[in-house]
Write an enzyme that holds these catalytic residues in place. Structure first.
Site, PDB file in Angstrom:
ATOM      1  N   LEU A  11       1.174  -1.130  -0.524  1.00 53.60           N
ATOM      2  CA  LEU A  11      -0.103   0.329   0.126  1.00 53.60           C
ATOM      3  C   LEU A  11       1.117   1.030   0.085  1.00 53.60           C
ATOM      4  O   LEU A  11       2.287   1.212   0.154  1.00 53.60           O
ATOM      5  CB  LEU A  11      -0.897   0.038   1.201  1.00 53.60           C
ATOM      6  N   ALA A  14       3.385   2.793   2.813  1.00 58.90           N
ATOM      7  CA  ALA A  14       3.708   1.040   3.639  1.00 58.90           C
ATOM      8  C   ALA A  14       5.286   0.991   3.489  1.00 58.90           C
ATOM      9  O   ALA A  14       6.168  -0.100   4.795  1.00 58.90           O
ATOM     10  CB  ALA A  14       2.879  -0.169   2.292  1.00 58.90           C
ATOM     11  N   LYS A  16       7.630   0.508   0.973  1.00 62.95           N
ATOM     12  CA  LYS A  16       8.531  -0.319   0.407  1.00 62.95           C
ATOM     13  C   LYS A  16       9.844   0.523   0.015  1.00 62.95           C
ATOM     14  O   LYS A  16      10.816  -0.046  -0.735  1.00 62.95           O
ATOM     15  CB  LYS A  16       7.644  -0.471  -0.996  1.00 62.95           C
ATOM     16  N   SER A  84       1.305  -0.988  -7.917  1.00 63.68           N
ATOM     17  CA  SER A  84       1.393  -2.184  -7.867  1.00 63.68           C
ATOM     18  C   SER A  84       0.141  -3.381  -7.744  1.00 63.68           C
ATOM     19  O   SER A  84      -0.050  -4.573  -7.087  1.00 63.68           O
ATOM     20  CB  SER A  84       2.747  -3.354  -8.608  1.00 63.68           C
TER      21      SER A  84
END
Length: 175
Positions: A11, A14, A16, A84
């Site tokens: 999300l 998050a 990443k 994604s």
């Protein structure tokens, strides 16, 4: 040295990009060729003009997947930090890598939306609550969590997350 793509999905907010950047720093310190493909940066430079419809999001993911596979098959370890949200688009990226026998490691940064909305790095959750935007992944648009990623990161310390990614790569002979 073998290249590979580490695809970090999750999300907004998050973690990443934070995890990808920290992994890259550790690997560069070891002399490894590494590139971070941040979804926001790629969207700005390679996918400018795309919106946030499903088709546009899929196109953005496909472009990032193409660049990641190109770099990885040429010996670079690629850390792609990309929301994604759709499983089919991620599966297509994996298939591209499989077709070229290029290693692909999917990492689900599984931070719950409640934590992401508190972090709200870009202010997206606040804008969505205020009615300024719609289609926020995981809130009023879908996020299809991976069903069989190679690694799932739960909210934990950054060092623990980096160690887990490095261990996953080491186990696969990619370091």
């Amino acid at each position: 040295m073998t290249g590979a793509t580490v695809w970090l999905t999750g999300l907004p907010s998050a973690g990443k990009t934070t995890v990808a950047t920290a992994v890259a720093e550790r690997l560069r310190a070891r002399g490894r060729r590494v590139e971070v493909l941040d979804g926001d940066a790629v969207r700005e430079h390679l996918s400018a003009g795309l919106g946030f419809s499903r088709a546009d999001r899929d196109t953005n993911v496909a472009r990032i997947g193409f660049v990641a596979e190109l770099l990885a098959r040429n010996g670079v370890l690629v850390l792609a930090a990309v929301i994604s949200p759709y499983a089919a688009a991620r599966d297509a990226v994996r298939a591209r890598h499989d077709a070229g026998a290029t290693p692909f490691v999917e990492v689900h940064v599984a931070t719950p939306v409640e934590i992401c909305s508190v972090r709200d790095v870009k202010g997206l959750y606040a804008k969505q609550r205020a009615g300024e935007i719609s289609g926020l992944t995981g809130v009023d648009d879908v996020y299809e969590a991976p069903t069989a990623p190679e690694l799932v990161l739960q909210p934990e310390s950054l060092d623990a997350s980096v160690d887990a990614v490095l261990a996953a790569l080491s186990e696969r002979g990619l370091l």
